[in-house]
Scaffold this motif. Structure first.
Motif, PDB file in Angstrom:
ATOM      1  N   HIS A 129       2.915  -0.149   3.627  1.00  0.00           N
ATOM      2  CA  HIS A 129       2.618  -1.424   4.271  1.00  0.00           C
ATOM      3  C   HIS A 129       2.872  -2.558   3.294  1.00  0.00           C
ATOM      4  O   HIS A 129       2.450  -2.493   2.144  1.00  0.00           O
ATOM      5  CB  HIS A 129       1.152  -1.454   4.719  1.00  0.00           C
ATOM      6  CG  HIS A 129       0.851  -0.453   5.785  1.00  0.00           C
ATOM      7  ND1 HIS A 129      -0.397  -0.268   6.303  1.00  0.00           N
ATOM      8  CD2 HIS A 129       1.655   0.420   6.423  1.00  0.00           C
ATOM      9  CE1 HIS A 129      -0.353   0.672   7.227  1.00  0.00           C
ATOM     10  NE2 HIS A 129       0.879   1.115   7.306  1.00  0.00           N
ATOM     11  N   GLU A 171       0.885  -1.168   0.000  1.00  0.00           N
ATOM     12  CA  GLU A 171       0.000   0.000   0.000  1.00  0.00           C
ATOM     13  C   GLU A 171       0.918   1.211   0.000  1.00  0.00           C
ATOM     14  O   GLU A 171       1.731   1.361   0.896  1.00  0.00           O
ATOM     15  CB  GLU A 171      -0.871   0.008   1.263  1.00  0.00           C
ATOM     16  CG  GLU A 171      -1.742  -1.233   1.401  1.00  0.00           C
ATOM     17  CD  GLU A 171      -2.242  -1.406   2.832  1.00  0.00           C
ATOM     18  OE1 GLU A 171      -2.813  -0.451   3.383  1.00  0.00           O
ATOM     19  OE2 GLU A 171      -2.042  -2.486   3.398  1.00  0.00           O
ATOM     20  N   GLU A 185       1.028  -8.163   7.874  1.00  0.00           N
ATOM     21  CA  GLU A 185       1.237  -6.832   7.310  1.00  0.00           C
ATOM     22  C   GLU A 185       2.423  -6.179   8.015  1.00  0.00           C
ATOM     23  O   GLU A 185       2.348  -5.876   9.197  1.00  0.00           O
ATOM     24  CB  GLU A 185      -0.048  -6.014   7.525  1.00  0.00           C
ATOM     25  CG  GLU A 185       0.009  -4.626   6.960  1.00  0.00           C
ATOM     26  CD  GLU A 185      -1.364  -3.944   6.944  1.00  0.00           C
ATOM     27  OE1 GLU A 185      -2.389  -4.629   7.124  1.00  0.00           O
ATOM     28  OE2 GLU A 185      -1.387  -2.723   6.758  1.00  0.00           O
ATOM     29  N   ARG A 217      -3.500  -0.856  14.952  1.00  0.00           N
ATOM     30  CA  ARG A 217      -2.785  -0.048  13.963  1.00  0.00           C
ATOM     31  C   ARG A 217      -1.373   0.303  14.420  1.00  0.00           C
ATOM     32  O   ARG A 217      -0.612   0.905  13.680  1.00  0.00           O
ATOM     33  CB  ARG A 217      -3.570   1.238  13.683  1.00  0.00           C
ATOM     34  CG  ARG A 217      -4.848   0.977  12.927  1.00  0.00           C
ATOM     35  CD  ARG A 217      -4.608   1.184  11.445  1.00  0.00           C
ATOM     36  NE  ARG A 217      -5.501   0.346  10.672  1.00  0.00           N
ATOM     37  CZ  ARG A 217      -5.222  -0.099   9.462  1.00  0.00           C
ATOM     38  NH1 ARG A 217      -4.079   0.188   8.898  1.00  0.00           N
ATOM     39  NH2 ARG A 217      -6.078  -0.851   8.799  1.00  0.00           N
TER      40      ARG A 217
HETATM   41 MG    MG Z   1      -2.711  -1.814   5.560  1.00  0.00          MG
END
Ligand code: MG
Ligand code: ADP
Length: 728
Positions: free
Chosen positions: A341, A214, A471, A459
């Motif tokens: 990411h 990303e 991730e 997160r």
């Molecule tokens: Mg992500």
């Protein structure tokens, strides 16, 4: 000279979104400029096609005669797409992409010419590569490097050039790029994961790591960016008073995309699709003028190539829209920075995602095997993962309370934590029938259900499990994903090999059944890798403390982090997995330190220049106005002038004080640079730039930013934060 800043602002005020007309359905555009399977079938003989396919899937060498056929097909296809040139396209250790174009055109005789491109030119090219970083592997008298075709990543036509993805190696065979170690790491994990996957399905013959990146980025109007030497040369602002409004209202994230930006995105997506980059998602990010693009995931090598290509395409498309793209991890202080990411998983050639739970207990045991082995690998080599994303620019982001800290930890969520807790209690050795049933029904059997409400998304974790993939969030927005991808695949490969050994040992020597042996091995891994698992707030100070107690590394700067790469443990790992040799590792270490130093050096020169040649003269100009004003007041009020000129006099003094501080700090920084340059090794230099030079940046900035708040806005020449962040 007129104030550049105001001219630029005026220019921006009159901009209109570029009109984009989409030519046909997007699905029809996809891969049009890629020499993919469909194009190959159309342009190649079946012999050549088979040969390329065997090379892609099984690494079988393509012989010279066939290479000629492949090249001819590629040439004809490329020319039909308007290409006039070809290039080997590679990713040297500068972190960007490199290309050297040659024309297909070749004269024959006096007045005739043909379009020529043979197998030789396709497969390998020699390039004088002494200007690329090589960490001393090549002496300049032996400056030859080779680029060699990577058939697993398809060629594409970009503009009027046929680009052929290649690796880049030295004359003596050492890798000089980011792709070679990645391909080797992919071979390692393919072998290791296939062996383990066979416990669960004999039909698996190949495992491929997948990557879905990303990409976060900022867009700034070109005219505004051009008023800032720091943005132009360093990709980030080295000074600038924060705007009154930043991201505190959370009104940008997922907000409506500004018109000019949307035009840019559509244009960009169009280019991406033609080049086979499956751009899927676009949205506003957290900071003002920050955005994200994410594609559908691909096989890791291709995904890395596509991301490298994307960054180039983004710059080119931006020019048409009068934007500059900032890929820097921290272009603006006070608002979020950008990351990339890396979503990573493992796919079998039977179409199974090994990190996704399945429908049967056995499939779930397979999932748990790969899941737990990954966690164990990360635990074992967390420092290497941290090192794989180390750079001068990413140092600003990691640990800045908005991005993962420099500490690597794994987040798996409450429910999977429960599963691992239960597996940790599995009996040693043989399992009773009751225990097996219990495991099947209530632990392993329950996993798919868990995912229905797997909504807790942490997160703040640097390595998070997100349902069917991990991730890795610490990757820098500018970085080449090949580096972290090579490390992840290498460490997991190593872990899977050990796992296989352990399980086979338990089966052969301890008389355990396969599933019992697997449960036994996993139980130990869960215990051994507990310290890497963390479910709390990764941004908190409490975590930093706790991580230190757990013995996790917290390497905050690049020179500190990179050391992990040359530890004996790391060298043994890379050599054993046949990913990199000691020579290559040591060369890379030098190169990265050198790159770090150069970046800090450039920023040091820049901030000195901007402070002295932009900020100070502007401040003096304003101070002169104040002096004139005080003189005038004195004329009018005579001896009583002080009562009316107090503020101005105070301001004059404060300005002088900041100017004085700027000069003395810049002098001290220049002296520190001189001292650093006298040091001999790359390591000493990088450390000196990190610890002796860089600390001046904030001090100089402090005084410049203070002046920005004092000086008449009309005189200030550098475009301000509020203008950079809120104009589009
Ligand atoms: Mg992500
Ligand atoms: P976000 O992190 O922004 O919430 P997601 O968690 O939905 O978004 O992640 C989406 C990204 O994950 C996409 O780029 C997608 O391509 C990638 N992805 C999804 N499945 C896989 C997989 N099996 N392997 C690698 N990447 C994947």
């Amino acid at each position: 000279m007129p104030n550049l800043r105001f001219n630029a602002l005026k220019e921006v005020g009159s901009r209109k979104p570029v009109v984009i007309t989409e030519k046909g359905k997007r699905s029809e555009l996809f891969g049009k400029n890629v020499f993919n399977e469909e194009a190959m079938r159309r342009y190649m003989t079946s012999e050549a096609f088979e040969s390329v396919m065997n090379s892609i899937h099984y690494g079988i060498k393509i012989d010279r005669k066939v290479a000629d056929q492949v090249a001819a097909a590629m040439r004809d296809w490329a020319i039909s797409k308007g290409a006039t040139h070809y290039t080997h396209w590679f990713q040297p250790l500068t972190g960007t992409t490199a290309e050297k174009h040659d024309a297909f055109f070749e004269p024959v005789g006096r007045d005739k010419a043909i379009e020529k491109f043979g197998g030789g030119q396709l497969v390998q090219q020699e390039s004088d590569a002494s200007s690329f970083p090589n960490g001393g592997i090549r002496n300049t008298f032996e400056a030859r490097g080779y680029t060699a075709w990577d058939p697993t990543s398809p060629p594409f036509v970009y503009g009027t050039t046929l680009c052929i993805p290649t690796i880049f190696i030295s004359y003596t065979g050492e890798a000089l790029d980011n792709k070679t170690p990645l391909l080797k790491a992919m071979t390692a994990i393919d072998q290791a994961a296939t062996e383990v996957a066979k416990y669960f399905d004999k039909n698996v013959t190949k495992v491929t790591p997948t990557l879905g990146w990303e990409q976060e980025y900022f867009l700034v109007d070109k005219a505004l960016a051009n008023t800032r030497p720091d943005l132009v040369l360093a990709g980030r602002t080295l000074l600038g008073q924060q705007a009154a409004k930043g991201q505190q209202l959370d009104d940008h994230y997922f907000g409506s995309i500004p018109d000019r930006v949307l035009s840019y995105m559509r244009d960009l997506e169009h280019e991406c699709l033609l080049l086979g980059i499956p751009a899927k998602t676009r949205h506003n990010e957290v900071a003002p003028n920050q955005f994200e693009l994410a594609p559908i995931f691909e096989e890791a090598n291709l995904a890395v190539d596509q991301n490298s290509l994307l960054m180039d395409v983004m710059n080119k498309v931006a020019e048409r829209h009068d934007f500059v793209v900032l890929f820097h991890e921290k272009p603006f202080a006070g608002v979020n920075g950008s990351g990339k990411h890396n979503n990573w998983s493992l796919a079998t050639d039977t179409g199974v995602n090994l990190l996704a739970p399945g429908k049967t207990p056995m499939k779930n045991l397979q999932f748990l095997t790969f899941f737990i082995c990954t966690i164990k690998a990360v635990c074992e080599y967390e420092e290497l993962l941290r090192a794989s994303v180390a750079s001068a620019s990413n140092d600003h982001r990691l640990g800045a309370n908005e991005a993962p800290p420099a500490i690597v930890s794994v987040f798996i969520g409450e429910q999977l934590t429960k599963v691992l807790d239960e597996l940790e209690d599995v009996s040693k050795g043989k399992l009773s029938p009751e225990e097996k049933t219990e495991l099947k029904l209530n632990v392993v059997g329950k996993i798919p259900d868990l995912f229905l409400d797997n909504t807790d998304r942490n997160r703040t974790s640097s390595f998070a499990f997100t349902g069917n993939k991990f991730e890795f969030r610490a990757v820098g927005s500018k970085a080449n994903c090949g580096k972290p991808m090579a490390v992840i695949n290498t460490i997991v490969a190593k872990q899977l090999i050990e796992f296989k050994k352990e399980v086979d040992y338990l089966i052969e020597n301890k008389g355990l059944k396969k599933d019992e042996a697997i449960f036994n091995a996993l139980r130990e891994y869960i215990k051994q890798s507990k310290k890497i698992r963390f479910e709390g707030d990764g941004y908190s100070e409490a975590w930093e403390k706790e991580a230190a107690e757990r013995g996790l590394s917290n390497n905050k700067t690049t020179p500190e982090a990179l050391k992990a790469n040359i530890s004996e443990k790391a060298i043994a790992l890379f050599e054993e997995m046949k990913v990199m040799s000691r020579v290559e590792i040591e060369a890379r270490y030098e190169i990265e330190l050198e790159e770090y130093k150069k970046n800090i050096q450039i920023e040091g020169r820049l901030i000195g220049d901007i402070a002295r040649n932009h900020v100070v003269p502007t401040a003096v100009r304003y101070q002169n106005t104040l002096i004139e004003n005080v003189k005038g007041l004195k004329e009018i009020f005579g001896n009583d002038y002080q009562g009316v000129a107090d503020e101005q006099i105070e301001l004059i003094k404060r300005i002088s004080n900041h100017i004085k501080m700027i000069h003395s700090k810049v002098d001290a920084m220049i002296e520190a640079r001189k001292q650093a340059n006298k040091l001999t090794t790359a390591e000493e230099k990088a450390n000196a730039y990190c610890n002796k030079v860089k600390p001046y940046f904030d001090e100089i900035r402090y005084h410049c930013d203070k002046l920005e708040t004092m000086v008449d806005d009309e005189l200030w020449t550098l475009t301000k934060y509020r203008e950079l962040l809120f104009t589009n």
